[in-house]
Design an enzyme around this catalytic site. Structure first.
Site, PDB file in Angstrom:
ATOM      1  N   GLY A  79      12.197   5.300  -7.211  1.00  0.00           N
ATOM      2  CA  GLY A  79      12.132   6.426  -6.264  1.00  0.00           C
ATOM      3  C   GLY A  79      13.515   6.889  -5.809  1.00  0.00           C
ATOM      4  O   GLY A  79      14.462   6.107  -5.768  1.00  0.00           O
ATOM      5  N   ARG A 143      10.193   5.779 -13.364  1.00  0.00           N
ATOM      6  CA  ARG A 143       9.680   4.448 -13.007  1.00  0.00           C
ATOM      7  C   ARG A 143       9.376   3.589 -14.238  1.00  0.00           C
ATOM      8  O   ARG A 143       8.669   2.600 -14.146  1.00  0.00           O
ATOM      9  CB  ARG A 143       8.418   4.588 -12.151  1.00  0.00           C
ATOM     10  CG  ARG A 143       8.695   5.088 -10.749  1.00  0.00           C
ATOM     11  CD  ARG A 143       7.572   4.737  -9.801  1.00  0.00           C
ATOM     12  NE  ARG A 143       7.864   5.259  -8.477  1.00  0.00           N
ATOM     13  CZ  ARG A 143       8.633   4.650  -7.593  1.00  0.00           C
ATOM     14  NH1 ARG A 143       9.182   3.489  -7.889  1.00  0.00           N
ATOM     15  NH2 ARG A 143       8.853   5.193  -6.403  1.00  0.00           N
ATOM     16  N   ASP A 174      12.287  -4.203  -8.278  1.00  0.00           N
ATOM     17  CA  ASP A 174      11.744  -4.281  -9.637  1.00  0.00           C
ATOM     18  C   ASP A 174      12.796  -3.874 -10.670  1.00  0.00           C
ATOM     19  O   ASP A 174      12.911  -4.494 -11.724  1.00  0.00           O
ATOM     20  CB  ASP A 174      10.514  -3.368  -9.773  1.00  0.00           C
ATOM     21  CG  ASP A 174       9.302  -3.947  -9.033  1.00  0.00           C
ATOM     22  OD1 ASP A 174       9.176  -5.183  -8.978  1.00  0.00           O
ATOM     23  OD2 ASP A 174       8.501  -3.153  -8.511  1.00  0.00           O
ATOM     24  N   LYS A 200      19.280  -0.050  -4.355  1.00  0.00           N
ATOM     25  CA  LYS A 200      18.760   1.249  -3.911  1.00  0.00           C
ATOM     26  C   LYS A 200      17.328   1.108  -3.429  1.00  0.00           C
ATOM     27  O   LYS A 200      16.555   0.380  -4.041  1.00  0.00           O
ATOM     28  CB  LYS A 200      18.811   2.221  -5.098  1.00  0.00           C
ATOM     29  CG  LYS A 200      18.119   3.526  -4.887  1.00  0.00           C
ATOM     30  CD  LYS A 200      17.057   3.833  -5.931  1.00  0.00           C
ATOM     31  CE  LYS A 200      15.832   2.971  -5.810  1.00  0.00           C
ATOM     32  NZ  LYS A 200      14.670   3.419  -6.572  1.00  0.00           N
ATOM     33  N   THR A 201      16.935   1.695  -2.398  1.00  0.00           N
ATOM     34  CA  THR A 201      15.557   1.998  -2.002  1.00  0.00           C
ATOM     35  C   THR A 201      15.533   2.357  -0.519  1.00  0.00           C
ATOM     36  O   THR A 201      16.133   1.664   0.309  1.00  0.00           O
ATOM     37  CB  THR A 201      14.524   0.877  -2.263  1.00  0.00           C
ATOM     38  OG1 THR A 201      13.252   1.320  -1.796  1.00  0.00           O
ATOM     39  CG2 THR A 201      14.834  -0.459  -1.599  1.00  0.00           C
ATOM     40  N   ASP A 203      13.105   1.989   1.229  1.00  0.00           N
ATOM     41  CA  ASP A 203      12.181   1.059   1.890  1.00  0.00           C
ATOM     42  C   ASP A 203      12.890  -0.052   2.664  1.00  0.00           C
ATOM     43  O   ASP A 203      12.286  -0.668   3.542  1.00  0.00           O
ATOM     44  CB  ASP A 203      11.238   0.415   0.863  1.00  0.00           C
ATOM     45  CG  ASP A 203      10.355   1.430   0.162  1.00  0.00           C
ATOM     46  OD1 ASP A 203      10.442   2.619   0.511  1.00  0.00           O
ATOM     47  OD2 ASP A 203       9.583   1.031  -0.718  1.00  0.00           O
TER      48      ASP A 203
END
Ligand code: FBP
Length: 540
Positions: A79, A143, A174, A200-201, A203
């Site tokens: 993402g 993804r 992941d 990176k993320t 979240d």
């Protein structure tokens, strides 16, 4: 996308680099880190010798050093998260400083670009255009996972034919697990390409003793908090609506907690607490209805409720239902219009009852295809609407005398590609520079880490930590596989504790705290997620 004035202004900003990374000559210092036996077995080449973390220190300048041009590939995986472009800009500017003939190649559309050999050489004009800009549109993301032997083989062939010194994988848990598997494969097959990850993320769940925070989190939280603050001002002006705001952040509730600390809502759910207390859906609805009734007695018919998108997966009975659905879907293939009825026949009686109890729109969302990593697509489950509907029914049952008028919102995609905050601009640029230095020094299977993020950027530190040290073993599809463990909200940590101590006050007296838009200049507050370090919480 046509540049506008703001974009042009931001491209002129030169991100700040830690002093250490500005030096021409660096010595590396390594330190052995213990890795558990099961992981060592899974990565025999990366763990052949002692597994080492690397840090840097100033070295004497040596004018006679002859440097060769570097050739690096990079990929954006998963993402979007604000700042990804700056990682690439950091790599580029660093390798060009080292040698003007160095080259950077961007693999297109995520990991699929590596194993299908789709790439583009990145040059000055592209780099300058995307500097400090949000989005992943420079080379796009995807993804896909590098999974089959054929995909690993092809990835190796393309990296070798491009004569890459290194490949930088910019991704979440992941994707970095995948990067580690690739590094192992390259070593096993005598490929000289180093593989380096960057965290990176939005979240915030790629966090451990080595990674203080993943990039994009700061920008996402500050973007959502601006919107939440605007809603707060609206609702205290009209005093007639309850706003239920679902916030992105797949499983962990870091984003919801960070936004709650920034804006002080009426209430914020934290999925991890719901899980710990085994709070059921009915209990959540009862709590919310109690809160609404109590506020009505204070003459308040308005409020702002934050709902993390991962909440649904933390509710005990829903978690069991999702697990059963996952197993059933993995073992059966049905036409999409037959899934619902067929699943009902295979669920346990409790889960079958729950699925039928949920509004059909929600149950259909629970049945959507999983992503390539097996995750439920929580971004598509409208938990905020489910709560509103259930609270309405409960209040009717109670013959609630007040007025409950609720509006639902979902803040997700609007936070992933905003212009990165100054923190994310500097952090990402430093991650990229550091990744290039790690590759130049031939480290592989490591994560580029920038630390001491609570200090000024000039004082930040840089390191490379072996990805194998971040791995756990999980059973997926009946097989033991290595995975980088997601960091959930620490219910004993200072951030949740602060929220817990204050939330009852915030629930009944509106202490709303609209923060306004992101400021790119002046005093900067780093994300609280770096453990509230260097930040004094202001009690109200
Ligand atoms: P990453 O873990 O790849 O960074 O993606 C996180 C995320 O933004 C989640 O917060 C969200 O649930 C999901 O991606 C949405 O996925 P998609 O972009 O495929 O709709």
């Amino acid at each position: 996308i046509q540049p506008n004035n703001f974009h042009s202004l931001r491209t002129k900003y030169q991100p700040e680099l830690p002093q250490l990374l500005q030096l021409d000559e660096l010595d590396t210092k390594t330190e052995t880190i213990q890795v558990n036996a099961q992981i060592r077995e899974m990565f025999p080449f990366l763990c052949k010798e002692d597994v080492k973390a690397v840090t840097f220190q100033a070295a004497n300048a040596n004018e006679n050093t002859i440097r060769a041009p570097l050739r690096i590939g990079c990929v954006l995986s998963g993402g979007q998260a604000a700042g990804g472009h700056n990682v690439i800009v950091g790599i580029y500017e660093q390798i060009k400083r080292r040698h003007p003939n160095s080259q950077l190649f961007g693999f297109l559309k995520g990991p699929i670009g590596i194993y299908s050999g789709k790439y583009e050489e990145l040059k000055d004009d592209t780099i300058n255009y995307f500097k400090n800009r949000g989005g992943f549109d420079m080379i796009q993301s995807g993804r896909h996972k590098i999974e089959t032997e054929e995909q690993f083989k092809k990835s190796l062939q393309y990296c070798q034919s491009l004569k890459l010194d290194g490949l930088v994988v910019i991704g979440g848990d992941d994707s970095n697990t995948n990067a580690c598997l690739l590094a192992e494969y390259f070593l096993k097959n005598n490929c000289q390409t180093s593989v380096v990850g960057c965290p990176k993320t939005i979240d915030g769940d790629l966090k451990n003793e080595f990674v203080e925070v993943s990039f994009g989190f700061d920008t996402a939280c500050k973007t959502y908090s601006e919107l939440i603050g605007n809603i707060m001002l609206d609702t205290v002006s009209s005093k007639k609506y309850y706003h239920f705001i679902r916030l992105m952040g797949r499983s962990a509730s870091h984003i919801a907690l960070e936004c709650a600390l920034l804006t002080r809502p009426t209430w914020a759910y934290i999925g991890e607490e719901v899980e710990k207390n085994k709070t059921s859906l009915i209990q959540i609805v009862t709590q919310l209805s109690d809160l609404i009734e109590k506020r009505y007695k204070q003459n308040k018919n308005h409020g702002v409720i934050l709902v993390p998108e991962g909440l649904i997966e933390f509710i005990d009975e829903v978690k069991i239902l999702i697990k059963e659905i996952n197993t059933i879907l993995a073992a059966n293939k049905w036409e999409s219009d037959q899934v619902y009825n067929n699943i009902l026949t295979k669920l346990t009686p409790e889960s079958s009852k729950l699925l039928q109890f949920l509004p059909r729109s929600i149950s259909d969302q629970l049945l959507l295809d999983r992503d390539p990593h097996g995750n439920v697509q929580v971004a598509k489950i409208e938990t905020e609407k489910l709560l509103i509907e259930m609270v309405k029914v409960e209040l009717q049952r109670r013959k609630y005398a007040g007025k409950f008028s609720a509006i639902s919102h979902y803040y997700g995609y609007e936070g992933r590609c905003a212009f990165p905050t100054k923190f994310d601009c500097d952090y990402c640029y430093s991650l990229g520079v550091n990744a290039a230095i790690l590759i130049e020094n031939k480290f592989t299977g490591v994560m580029s880490c920038i630390r001491d993020l609570h200090k000024n950027p000039s004082e930040w530190n840089a390191a490379g930590f072996p990805l194998v040290t971040m791995m756990d073993v999980e059973t997926r599809k009946g097989k033991s596989v290595p995975v980088i463990k997601k960091a959930l909200v620490d219910l004993d940590g200072p951030l949740f504790k602060f929220y817990q101590q204050n939330r009852d006050k915030w629930a009944f007296h509106d202490y709303y705290h609209p923060v306004g838009p992101i400021q790119f200049e002046g005093e900067q507050v780093p994300p609280f997620l770096i453990n509230g370090k260097g930040f004094e919480f202001e009690e109200v």
